[in-house]
Design a protein around this motif. Structure first.
Motif, PDB file in Angstrom:
ATOM      1  N   LEU A   1       1.987   6.567   7.264  1.00 40.10           N
ATOM      2  CA  LEU A   1       2.580   5.525   6.426  1.00 40.10           C
ATOM      3  C   LEU A   1       3.427   6.126   5.313  1.00 40.10           C
ATOM      4  CD1 LEU A   1       2.782   2.508   5.590  1.00 40.10           C
ATOM      5  CD2 LEU A   1       0.700   2.865   4.247  1.00 40.10           C
ATOM      6  N   GLU A   2       2.919   7.160   4.688  1.00 36.39           N
ATOM      7  CA  GLU A   2       3.675   7.815   3.618  1.00 36.39           C
ATOM      8  C   GLU A   2       4.931   8.494   4.158  1.00 36.39           C
ATOM      9  OE1 GLU A   2       2.998  11.245   0.167  1.00 36.39           O
ATOM     10  OE2 GLU A   2       1.514  10.926   1.758  1.00 36.39           O
ATOM     11  N   ARG A   3       4.819   9.126   5.295  1.00 38.43           N
ATOM     12  CA  ARG A   3       5.969   9.847   5.860  1.00 38.43           C
ATOM     13  C   ARG A   3       7.093   8.889   6.236  1.00 38.43           C
ATOM     14  NH1 ARG A   3       8.089  11.112  10.643  1.00 38.43           N
ATOM     15  NH2 ARG A   3       6.513   9.874  11.743  1.00 38.43           N
ATOM     16  N   GLN A   4       6.757   7.816   6.928  1.00 41.42           N
ATOM     17  CA  GLN A   4       7.794   6.872   7.328  1.00 41.42           C
ATOM     18  C   GLN A   4       8.348   6.092   6.136  1.00 41.42           C
ATOM     19  OE1 GLN A   4       7.462   4.528  10.819  1.00 41.42           O
ATOM     20  NE2 GLN A   4       6.015   5.916  11.857  1.00 41.42           N
ATOM     21  N   PHE A   5       7.523   5.840   5.137  1.00 45.57           N
ATOM     22  CA  PHE A   5       8.009   5.172   3.932  1.00 45.57           C
ATOM     23  C   PHE A   5       9.061   6.039   3.245  1.00 45.57           C
ATOM     24  CE2 PHE A   5       8.133   2.933   0.014  1.00 45.57           C
ATOM     25  CZ  PHE A   5       7.550   1.695   0.206  1.00 45.57           C
ATOM     26  N   LEU A   6       8.793   7.334   3.158  1.00 44.39           N
ATOM     27  CA  LEU A   6       9.764   8.243   2.550  1.00 44.39           C
ATOM     28  C   LEU A   6      11.048   8.324   3.364  1.00 44.39           C
ATOM     29  CD1 LEU A   6       7.522  11.195   1.321  1.00 44.39           C
ATOM     30  CD2 LEU A   6       9.039   9.807  -0.089  1.00 44.39           C
ATOM     31  N   GLU A   7      10.920   8.352   4.668  1.00 48.97           N
ATOM     32  CA  GLU A   7      12.113   8.411   5.508  1.00 48.97           C
ATOM     33  C   GLU A   7      12.960   7.152   5.360  1.00 48.97           C
ATOM     34  OE1 GLU A   7      10.856   9.151   9.465  1.00 48.97           O
ATOM     35  OE2 GLU A   7      10.400  11.283   9.121  1.00 48.97           O
ATOM     36  N   LEU A   8      12.322   5.992   5.269  1.00 48.50           N
ATOM     37  CA  LEU A   8      13.069   4.748   5.100  1.00 48.50           C
ATOM     38  C   LEU A   8      13.728   4.683   3.724  1.00 48.50           C
ATOM     39  CD1 LEU A   8      10.566   2.258   6.767  1.00 48.50           C
ATOM     40  CD2 LEU A   8      12.755   3.015   7.673  1.00 48.50           C
ATOM     41  N   LEU A   9      13.119   5.322   2.724  1.00 52.40           N
ATOM     42  CA  LEU A   9      13.743   5.416   1.405  1.00 52.40           C
ATOM     43  C   LEU A   9      14.817   6.486   1.344  1.00 52.40           C
ATOM     44  CD1 LEU A   9      10.813   5.042  -1.176  1.00 52.40           C
ATOM     45  CD2 LEU A   9      12.400   3.308  -0.362  1.00 52.40           C
ATOM     46  N   GLN A  10      15.013   7.194   2.449  1.00 55.53           N
ATOM     47  CA  GLN A  10      15.956   8.316   2.499  1.00 55.53           C
ATOM     48  C   GLN A  10      15.589   9.374   1.437  1.00 55.53           C
ATOM     49  OE1 GLN A  10      19.951   6.780   2.265  1.00 55.53           O
ATOM     50  NE2 GLN A  10      19.508   5.125   3.708  1.00 55.53           N
TER      51      GLN A  10
ATOM     52  N   LEU B   1       0.826  -1.208   0.000  1.00 53.74           N
ATOM     53  CA  LEU B   1       0.000   0.000   0.000  1.00 53.74           C
ATOM     54  C   LEU B   1       0.860   1.258   0.000  1.00 53.74           C
ATOM     55  CD1 LEU B   1      -2.734   1.446   0.216  1.00 53.74           C
ATOM     56  CD2 LEU B   1      -2.623   1.108   2.705  1.00 53.74           C
ATOM     57  N   GLY B   2       1.899   1.283   0.839  1.00 55.50           N
ATOM     58  CA  GLY B   2       2.781   2.451   0.864  1.00 55.50           C
ATOM     59  C   GLY B   2       3.538   2.638  -0.430  1.00 55.50           C
ATOM     60  N   ALA B   3       3.963   1.546  -1.060  1.00 59.27           N
ATOM     61  CA  ALA B   3       4.669   1.652  -2.338  1.00 59.27           C
ATOM     62  C   ALA B   3       3.743   2.158  -3.437  1.00 59.27           C
ATOM     63  CB  ALA B   3       5.266   0.297  -2.710  1.00 59.27           C
ATOM     64  N   ILE B   4       2.513   1.674  -3.461  1.00 59.51           N
ATOM     65  CA  ILE B   4       1.544   2.139  -4.464  1.00 59.51           C
ATOM     66  C   ILE B   4       1.207   3.606  -4.234  1.00 59.51           C
ATOM     67  CG2 ILE B   4      -0.824   1.870  -5.286  1.00 59.51           C
ATOM     68  CD1 ILE B   4      -0.572  -1.113  -4.777  1.00 59.51           C
ATOM     69  N   LEU B   5       1.019   3.982  -2.981  1.00 59.62           N
ATOM     70  CA  LEU B   5       0.711   5.374  -2.652  1.00 59.62           C
ATOM     71  C   LEU B   5       1.811   6.313  -3.144  1.00 59.62           C
ATOM     72  CD1 LEU B   5      -0.828   7.611  -1.083  1.00 59.62           C
ATOM     73  CD2 LEU B   5       0.423   6.872   0.951  1.00 59.62           C
ATOM     74  N   LEU B   6       3.052   5.941  -2.903  1.00 60.70           N
ATOM     75  CA  LEU B   6       4.169   6.794  -3.304  1.00 60.70           C
ATOM     76  C   LEU B   6       4.370   6.772  -4.813  1.00 60.70           C
ATOM     77  CD1 LEU B   6       6.294   8.629  -2.040  1.00 60.70           C
ATOM     78  CD2 LEU B   6       7.827   6.666  -1.920  1.00 60.70           C
ATOM     79  N   ALA B   7       4.245   5.609  -5.438  1.00 59.62           N
ATOM     80  CA  ALA B   7       4.445   5.515  -6.886  1.00 59.62           C
ATOM     81  C   ALA B   7       3.386   6.285  -7.651  1.00 59.62           C
ATOM     82  CB  ALA B   7       4.433   4.053  -7.310  1.00 59.62           C
ATOM     83  N   SER B   8       2.149   6.283  -7.167  1.00 61.91           N
ATOM     84  CA  SER B   8       1.092   7.022  -7.856  1.00 61.91           C
ATOM     85  C   SER B   8       1.322   8.527  -7.803  1.00 61.91           C
ATOM     86  CB  SER B   8      -0.263   6.686  -7.239  1.00 61.91           C
ATOM     87  OG  SER B   8      -0.307   7.097  -5.873  1.00 61.91           O
ATOM     88  N   LYS B   9       1.897   9.003  -6.716  1.00 61.19           N
ATOM     89  CA  LYS B   9       2.159  10.443  -6.603  1.00 61.19           C
ATOM     90  C   LYS B   9       3.371  10.868  -7.415  1.00 61.19           C
ATOM     91  CE  LYS B   9       0.016  11.255  -2.113  1.00 61.19           C
ATOM     92  NZ  LYS B   9       0.161  11.847  -0.764  1.00 61.19           N
ATOM     93  N   VAL B  10       4.350   9.984  -7.537  1.00 59.99           N
ATOM     94  CA  VAL B  10       5.560  10.337  -8.274  1.00 59.99           C
ATOM     95  C   VAL B  10       5.333  10.193  -9.771  1.00 59.99           C
ATOM     96  CG1 VAL B  10       7.973   9.690  -8.678  1.00 59.99           C
ATOM     97  CG2 VAL B  10       7.072   9.765  -6.354  1.00 59.99           C
ATOM     98  N   TRP B  11       4.636   9.139 -10.193  1.00 56.20           N
ATOM     99  CA  TRP B  11       4.549   8.824 -11.613  1.00 56.20           C
ATOM    100  C   TRP B  11       3.397   9.558 -12.301  1.00 56.20           C
ATOM    101  CZ3 TRP B  11       7.855   6.527 -14.790  1.00 56.20           C
ATOM    102  CH2 TRP B  11       7.408   6.171 -16.068  1.00 56.20           C
ATOM    103  N   ASP B  12       2.205   9.468 -11.744  1.00 55.68           N
ATOM    104  CA  ASP B  12       1.020  10.008 -12.420  1.00 55.68           C
ATOM    105  C   ASP B  12       0.942  11.519 -12.240  1.00 55.68           C
ATOM    106  OD1 ASP B  12       0.330   7.494 -13.220  1.00 55.68           O
ATOM    107  OD2 ASP B  12      -1.080   7.152 -11.571  1.00 55.68           O
ATOM    108  N   ASP B  13       0.488  12.185 -13.300  1.00 53.80           N
ATOM    109  CA  ASP B  13       0.329  13.635 -13.235  1.00 53.80           C
ATOM    110  C   ASP B  13      -0.811  14.017 -12.293  1.00 53.80           C
ATOM    111  OD1 ASP B  13       2.375  13.941 -15.060  1.00 53.80           O
ATOM    112  OD2 ASP B  13       1.039  13.869 -16.790  1.00 53.80           O
ATOM    113  N   GLN B  14      -1.896  13.284 -12.363  1.00 57.01           N
ATOM    114  CA  GLN B  14      -3.024  13.527 -11.471  1.00 57.01           C
ATOM    115  C   GLN B  14      -2.998  12.467 -10.376  1.00 57.01           C
ATOM    116  OE1 GLN B  14      -6.509  13.574 -13.935  1.00 57.01           O
ATOM    117  NE2 GLN B  14      -6.013  15.540 -14.869  1.00 57.01           N
ATOM    118  N   ALA B  15      -2.266  12.766  -9.329  1.00 52.33           N
ATOM    119  CA  ALA B  15      -2.049  11.780  -8.275  1.00 52.33           C
ATOM    120  C   ALA B  15      -3.308  11.594  -7.431  1.00 52.33           C
ATOM    121  CB  ALA B  15      -0.883  12.223  -7.388  1.00 52.33           C
ATOM    122  N   VAL B  16      -3.420  10.414  -6.851  1.00 54.38           N
ATOM    123  CA  VAL B  16      -4.529  10.094  -5.964  1.00 54.38           C
ATOM    124  C   VAL B  16      -4.180  10.587  -4.563  1.00 54.38           C
ATOM    125  CG1 VAL B  16      -6.013   8.258  -5.098  1.00 54.38           C
ATOM    126  CG2 VAL B  16      -5.009   8.070  -7.377  1.00 54.38           C
TER     127      VAL B  16
END
Length: 349
Positions: A260-269, A225-240
């Motif tokens: 979830l998004e915040r900690q996912f980003l922190e773990l990805l540095q 879920l966290g990977a999909i959330l982040l990938a949709s915001k980075v890749w798609d122009d109209q993010a969910v």
């Protein structure tokens, strides 16, 4: 202004003209360190070079490093090939008595079979199937001793539904169909693209590498879920938005999605960059895994319209690189190897 240090290493041309009446030949000035120039900021070239790291540790960053899911799928593929080799002769003997339809399509001189999936426009359905299969191999062939499970990904602490999580939920590996249904539901409801699925897999393996954790039955849903959330915001122009995922998963809160998004980003540095070479590597590795697991993309005969489009694209690329090929040719040749064709009148006796 007024600072004793300056970011300019060489003096201005105006001062050089005042100090020297004649032009002097150019002499390269010695390189000065940042301590001499008074600038102690870290330069981008001083950051950790990915080429110096072992390639097996950063497959989501290095284009030449082997993907983790492909290496983990090799063990099951070898066992499947052994069983297929045994069943192949059994099937041949049975087909002599009970001939069945040919399932696999092969190209011939009259008909060419192609799939509609390319690296720039992958097939959505089969790309999601391949990504789900890759996640399945990650869970199945994880390390036996097991690594730590972070609290933010633990489904027992942060459930996605109101239904009670079983006590032995971490002991039962999910099936591939269960993973596929979960990913397909999110992609269908959020109307995400196939490219987003590939980027999701890149972020998932980057998380496992950077955070040094394993994906297991206890955390696979929230990691995906966290990977999909982040990938949709980075890749798609109209993010969910995060609140939109709360409409898909009714029992999750916006605060939980934000955390979830915040900690996912922190773990990805905060490394969300996906180079085109890494994207292409994951795409072709997914195709290789799909072919090894008999999960082939749908083949269709090449129609006249598709053939004309391919021909038009090939002409466009040929015209585009024609000038580059001309520049690559040598403009001068040696006179020793130069042969001149002379035309002489024929003498008929």
């Amino acid at each position: 202004m007024g600072n004793t240090t300056s970011c300019c290493v060489s003096s201005s041309p105006k001062h050089r003209r005042n100090n020297h009446s004649r032009l002097e030949p150019y002499r390269p000035e010695p390189e000065l360190s940042r301590e001499d120039t008074g600038c102690n900021l870290q330069h981008i070239s001083d950051r950790e070079n990915l080429d110096d790291l072992p390639m097996e540790y950063n497959p989501s960053d290095h284009p030449r490093a082997s993907t983790i899911f492909l290496s983990k799928s090799q063990t099951d593929v070898r066992e499947k090939r052994k069983s297929l080799y045994i069943n192949h002769f059994t099937h041949i003997s049975e087909s002599k008595h009970h001939p069945g339809p040919v399932r696999r399509k092969y190209s011939s001189c009259s008909t060419i079979f192609l799939d509609d999936s390319t690296v720039s426009q992958p097939n959505l359905k089969y790309t999601i199937k391949c990504v789900s299969l890759a996640i399945y191999y990650h869970i199945k062939n994880r390390e036996v001793d097991g690594r730590m499970v972070l609290d933010i990904f633990d489904e027992k602490l942060h459930p996605l539904t109101k239904s009670e999580v079983p006590q032995d939920y971490e002991k039962h590996d999910p099936e591939q169909k269960q993973i596929y249904r979960f990913v397909r539901t999110l992609f269908s409801a959020a109307q995400l693209t196939a490219e987003c699925a590939i980027v999701t897999l890149v972020y998932l393996e980057r998380l496992l590498t950077y955070a040094e954790i394993d994906i297991c039955p206890a955390n696979w849903k929230r990691i995906v879920l966290g990977a999909i959330l982040l990938a949709s915001k980075v890749w798609d122009d109209q993010a969910v938005w995060n609140v939109d995922y709360c409409q898909i998963l009714k029992d999750i809160t916006v605060e939980d999605m934000n955390e979830l998004e915040r900690q996912f980003l922190e773990l990805l540095q905060f490394n969300i960059n996906v180079p085109s070479s890494v994207y292409a590597k994951y795409y072709f590795d997914l195709r290789s895994m799909a072919e090894a697991n008999n999960l082939s993309f749908p083949l269709e005969p090449l129609s006249r319209d598709k053939a004309q489009k391919l021909e038009a694209l090939s002409r466009l690329c040929d015209d585009k690189y024609k000038d580059l090929r001309k520049q690559a040719k040598k403009r001068s040749v040696s006179a020793d190897n130069l042969t001149v064709v002379r035309w002489c009148p024929a003498i008929i006796s």
